[in-house]
Design a protein around this motif. Structure first.
Motif, PDB file in Angstrom:
ATOM      1  N   ILE A 172       0.949  -1.606  -0.102  1.00 28.68           N
ATOM      2  CA  ILE A 172      -0.279   0.078   0.063  1.00 28.68           C
ATOM      3  C   ILE A 172       0.988   1.221  -0.294  1.00 28.68           C
ATOM      4  O   ILE A 172       0.525   2.260  -0.731  1.00 28.68           O
ATOM      5  N   ALA A 173       1.896   1.434   0.380  1.00 31.15           N
ATOM      6  CA  ALA A 173       3.137   2.416   0.803  1.00 31.15           C
ATOM      7  C   ALA A 173       3.771   2.307  -0.584  1.00 31.15           C
ATOM      8  O   ALA A 173       3.706   3.802  -0.706  1.00 31.15           O
ATOM      9  N   TRP A 174       3.759   1.881  -1.398  1.00 33.89           N
ATOM     10  CA  TRP A 174       4.455   1.661  -3.199  1.00 33.89           C
ATOM     11  C   TRP A 174       3.563   2.393  -3.744  1.00 33.89           C
ATOM     12  O   TRP A 174       3.717   3.560  -4.897  1.00 33.89           O
ATOM     13  N   VAL A 175       1.880   1.779  -3.385  1.00 37.68           N
ATOM     14  CA  VAL A 175       1.075   2.396  -4.264  1.00 37.68           C
ATOM     15  C   VAL A 175       0.401   4.218  -4.031  1.00 37.68           C
ATOM     16  O   VAL A 175       0.194   4.784  -4.642  1.00 37.68           O
ATOM     17  N   LYS A 176       0.632   4.121  -2.724  1.00 41.18           N
ATOM     18  CA  LYS A 176       0.555   5.987  -2.037  1.00 41.18           C
ATOM     19  C   LYS A 176       1.503   7.146  -3.043  1.00 41.18           C
ATOM     20  O   LYS A 176       1.408   8.225  -2.741  1.00 41.18           O
ATOM     21  N   ARG A 177       2.570   6.320  -3.225  1.00 43.29           N
ATOM     22  CA  ARG A 177       3.440   7.304  -3.914  1.00 43.29           C
ATOM     23  C   ARG A 177       2.653   7.552  -5.452  1.00 43.29           C
ATOM     24  O   ARG A 177       3.477   9.228  -6.237  1.00 43.29           O
ATOM     25  N   ARG A 178       2.499   7.041  -6.339  1.00 40.58           N
ATOM     26  CA  ARG A 178       1.533   7.286  -7.189  1.00 40.58           C
ATOM     27  C   ARG A 178       0.549   8.486  -6.840  1.00 40.58           C
ATOM     28  O   ARG A 178       0.064   9.692  -6.064  1.00 40.58           O
ATOM     29  N   SER A 179       0.043   8.900  -8.008  1.00 43.12           N
ATOM     30  CA  SER A 179      -1.313  10.338  -8.246  1.00 43.12           C
ATOM     31  C   SER A 179      -2.333   9.446  -7.246  1.00 43.12           C
ATOM     32  O   SER A 179      -2.564   8.394  -7.651  1.00 43.12           O
ATOM     33  N   PRO A 180      -3.231  10.532  -7.141  1.00 35.95           N
ATOM     34  CA  PRO A 180      -4.791  10.796  -6.191  1.00 35.95           C
ATOM     35  C   PRO A 180      -5.501   9.342  -7.612  1.00 35.95           C
ATOM     36  O   PRO A 180      -6.150   8.651  -7.068  1.00 35.95           O
ATOM     37  N   GLN A 196      -4.490   7.661  -9.764  1.00 39.43           N
ATOM     38  CA  GLN A 196      -3.743   6.060 -10.027  1.00 39.43           C
ATOM     39  C   GLN A 196      -4.426   5.340  -8.800  1.00 39.43           C
ATOM     40  O   GLN A 196      -4.756   4.373  -8.563  1.00 39.43           O
ATOM     41  N   GLN A 197      -3.878   5.821  -7.792  1.00 43.79           N
ATOM     42  CA  GLN A 197      -5.065   5.838  -6.424  1.00 43.79           C
ATOM     43  C   GLN A 197      -5.931   5.048  -6.001  1.00 43.79           C
ATOM     44  O   GLN A 197      -6.437   3.644  -6.134  1.00 43.79           O
ATOM     45  N   LEU A 198      -6.840   5.805  -6.986  1.00 46.72           N
ATOM     46  CA  LEU A 198      -8.438   5.227  -6.791  1.00 46.72           C
ATOM     47  C   LEU A 198      -8.099   4.318  -8.032  1.00 46.72           C
ATOM     48  O   LEU A 198      -9.469   3.207  -8.125  1.00 46.72           O
ATOM     49  N   ALA A 199      -7.670   4.421  -8.995  1.00 47.34           N
ATOM     50  CA  ALA A 199      -7.658   3.397  -9.929  1.00 47.34           C
ATOM     51  C   ALA A 199      -7.341   2.243  -9.420  1.00 47.34           C
ATOM     52  O   ALA A 199      -8.035   1.499  -9.874  1.00 47.34           O
ATOM     53  N   ARG A 239      -7.854   7.538 -22.322  1.00 53.58           N
ATOM     54  CA  ARG A 239      -6.726   7.424 -21.874  1.00 53.58           C
ATOM     55  C   ARG A 239      -7.446   6.825 -20.926  1.00 53.58           C
ATOM     56  O   ARG A 239      -6.883   6.806 -20.130  1.00 53.58           O
ATOM     57  N   ARG A 240      -8.537   7.473 -20.374  1.00 59.68           N
ATOM     58  CA  ARG A 240      -9.445   6.603 -19.151  1.00 59.68           C
ATOM     59  C   ARG A 240      -9.094   5.813 -19.148  1.00 59.68           C
ATOM     60  O   ARG A 240      -9.171   3.975 -17.806  1.00 59.68           O
ATOM     61  N   TRP A 241      -9.669   4.421 -20.056  1.00 61.45           N
ATOM     62  CA  TRP A 241      -9.548   3.168 -20.336  1.00 61.45           C
ATOM     63  C   TRP A 241      -8.088   2.419 -20.661  1.00 61.45           C
ATOM     64  O   TRP A 241      -7.868   1.525 -19.466  1.00 61.45           O
ATOM     65  N   LEU A 242      -6.767   3.329 -20.652  1.00 65.39           N
ATOM     66  CA  LEU A 242      -5.938   2.421 -20.300  1.00 65.39           C
ATOM     67  C   LEU A 242      -5.186   2.808 -19.172  1.00 65.39           C
ATOM     68  O   LEU A 242      -4.985   1.942 -19.069  1.00 65.39           O
ATOM     69  N   LYS A 243      -5.609   3.765 -18.532  1.00 63.11           N
ATOM     70  CA  LYS A 243      -5.135   3.947 -17.173  1.00 63.11           C
ATOM     71  C   LYS A 243      -5.703   2.923 -16.482  1.00 63.11           C
ATOM     72  O   LYS A 243      -4.726   2.280 -15.646  1.00 63.11           O
ATOM     73  N   ARG A 244      -7.148   2.871 -15.887  1.00 56.47           N
ATOM     74  CA  ARG A 244      -7.635   2.006 -15.297  1.00 56.47           C
ATOM     75  C   ARG A 244      -7.178   0.522 -15.728  1.00 56.47           C
ATOM     76  O   ARG A 244      -6.821  -0.258 -14.712  1.00 56.47           O
ATOM     77  N   SER A 245      -6.698   0.218 -17.069  1.00 58.02           N
ATOM     78  CA  SER A 245      -6.553  -1.317 -17.507  1.00 58.02           C
ATOM     79  C   SER A 245      -4.949  -1.577 -17.114  1.00 58.02           C
ATOM     80  O   SER A 245      -4.768  -2.091 -16.858  1.00 58.02           O
ATOM     81  N   THR A 246      -4.425  -0.279 -17.363  1.00 64.44           N
ATOM     82  CA  THR A 246      -2.878  -0.671 -16.977  1.00 64.44           C
ATOM     83  C   THR A 246      -2.705  -0.824 -15.544  1.00 64.44           C
ATOM     84  O   THR A 246      -2.081  -1.711 -15.010  1.00 64.44           O
ATOM     85  N   VAL A 247      -3.690  -0.111 -14.554  1.00 61.05           N
ATOM     86  CA  VAL A 247      -3.503  -0.153 -13.627  1.00 61.05           C
ATOM     87  C   VAL A 247      -3.731  -1.704 -12.958  1.00 61.05           C
ATOM     88  O   VAL A 247      -3.442  -2.453 -11.646  1.00 61.05           O
ATOM     89  N   VAL A 264      -1.112  -4.350 -13.647  1.00 57.32           N
ATOM     90  CA  VAL A 264      -0.309  -4.186 -12.248  1.00 57.32           C
ATOM     91  C   VAL A 264      -0.805  -4.263 -10.963  1.00 57.32           C
ATOM     92  O   VAL A 264       0.318  -5.583 -10.314  1.00 57.32           O
ATOM     93  N   THR A 265      -1.880  -4.133 -11.060  1.00 58.43           N
ATOM     94  CA  THR A 265      -3.138  -4.948  -9.393  1.00 58.43           C
ATOM     95  C   THR A 265      -3.072  -6.073  -9.610  1.00 58.43           C
ATOM     96  O   THR A 265      -2.628  -6.986  -8.700  1.00 58.43           O
ATOM     97  N   THR A 266      -2.959  -6.951 -11.095  1.00 58.25           N
ATOM     98  CA  THR A 266      -3.349  -7.831 -10.684  1.00 58.25           C
ATOM     99  C   THR A 266      -2.116  -9.236 -10.361  1.00 58.25           C
ATOM    100  O   THR A 266      -1.782 -10.048  -9.087  1.00 58.25           O
ATOM    101  N   VAL A 267      -0.821  -8.825 -10.517  1.00 58.64           N
ATOM    102  CA  VAL A 267       0.505  -9.132 -10.548  1.00 58.64           C
ATOM    103  C   VAL A 267       0.580  -8.885  -9.209  1.00 58.64           C
ATOM    104  O   VAL A 267       1.696 -10.059  -7.945  1.00 58.64           O
ATOM    105  N   ARG A 268       0.933  -7.534  -7.863  1.00 57.94           N
ATOM    106  CA  ARG A 268       0.189  -8.010  -7.350  1.00 57.94           C
ATOM    107  C   ARG A 268       0.175  -8.435  -5.943  1.00 57.94           C
ATOM    108  O   ARG A 268       0.441  -8.926  -5.612  1.00 57.94           O
ATOM    109  N   PHE A 269      -0.757  -8.463  -6.494  1.00 56.06           N
ATOM    110  CA  PHE A 269      -2.379  -8.896  -5.784  1.00 56.06           C
ATOM    111  C   PHE A 269      -2.178 -10.524  -5.099  1.00 56.06           C
ATOM    112  O   PHE A 269      -1.569 -11.374  -4.047  1.00 56.06           O
ATOM    113  N   HIS A 270      -1.887 -11.086  -6.334  1.00 59.98           N
ATOM    114  CA  HIS A 270      -0.915 -12.460  -6.644  1.00 59.98           C
ATOM    115  C   HIS A 270       0.205 -12.713  -5.608  1.00 59.98           C
ATOM    116  O   HIS A 270      -0.134 -13.853  -5.225  1.00 59.98           O
TER     117      HIS A 270
END
Length: 266
Positions: free
Chosen positions: A96-104, A106-109, A172-180, A183-189
């Motif tokens: 979570i600390a790693w995610v919090k270094r991103r923009s608001p 991106q954190q929401l995504a 851009r909205r789609w690319l941001k949420r899909s990219t996030v 990354v989230t899928t990899v980190r979660f697993h």
């Protein structure tokens, strides 16, 4: 609702199986810090949202705070059963600390992605009793209650993201949420499997036989993580919205079962 105060679950509370128990305990260990992060990331955009979304955010914040309270208790019960949960919670905090270094935004995504995970797992747990078959009474009720509320608010973070990103192009909205999401899928697993392995090691069960049975459960039948990965591809589709799957009838049925007296539900 409160769960397990009088009858804490046994050490291997899910089917008497160390693997299934370790997987769900690994999930639970991430919830208090994760849900606090969800609340912070969504609350950041609350004041600019219109009704009824603003009221839905308030309900979301309340539900997440209750989930955190109950899983703090559940995690302490796992410690009372002999598990060292601290390393698992620390791994979640570092992520979570790693995610919090991103923009608001991106954190929401990231919150949207993780809320989609919980909603997908929740829907499947409610739709197919095999996911929780064999779990002890109060532990089963806790996870069913949590699942119901995750489905109830499954679109709140996503709708907040759509509002916060309204000035972006659709691409851009789609690319941001899909990219996030990727990354989230990899980190979660990574986090969940490391946490699961830690717990199995404490049981002296971090071996091929245990993992073979657990992976059969996770990716075979009933297959919570197999269905989760399917849900990832659904999420990445342009035009996706969480409520395109209308599972309100499932919620009503599940809530009626949950509200049965404990003696009948056990």
């Amino acid at each position: 609702m409160k769960f397990g105060r009088k009858t804490p679950p046994p050490r291997w509370w899910h089917s008497g199986d160390p693997g299934r128990t370790a997987f769900f305990n690994a999930l639970s260990s991430t919830f208090p810090v994760g849900e606090k992060f969800f609340m912070t990331s969504v609350r950041h955009f609350r004041d600019g949202t219109p009704e009824p979304l603003r009221s839905q955010i308030d309900d979301f914040l309340y539900q997440e705070s209750m989930h955190s309270r109950e899983h703090v208790v559940f995690n302490r019960q796992a410690e009372d059963a002999g598990y060292d949960i601290a390393p698992l919670e620390e791994r979640a905090r570092r992520t979570i600390a790693w995610v919090k270094r991103r923009s608001p935004i991106q954190q929401l995504a990231a919150t949207c992605a993780l809320e989609h995970f919980t909603a997908t797992l929740a829907h499947d747990a409610l739709a197919d009793p095999a996911h929780l078959d064999g779990a002890t009474g109060e532990a089963k009720r806790l996870w069913q209650w949590h699942a119901i509320e995750e489905v109830e608010h499954k679109a709140v973070a996503f709708d907040t993201y759509l509002h916060a990103a309204r000035d972006m192009t659709r691409l851009r909205r789609w690319l941001k949420r899909s990219t996030v999401m990727f990354v989230t899928t990899v980190r979660f697993h990574y986090v969940i499997f490391r946490n699961t392995a830690d717990l199995l090691r404490q049981d002296g069960c971090n071996n091929f036989a245990t993992w073979r049975r657990l992976l059969g459960y996770l990716y075979g039948r009933p297959g919570p993580l197999r269905l989760l990965l399917k849900g990832v591809f659904v999420y990445m589709r342009p035009g996706f919205h969480p409520w395109e799957l209308d599972d309100r009838p499932l919620l009503a049925k599940s809530l009626a079962l949950l509200e049965q007296p404990r003696s009948r539900a056990a």
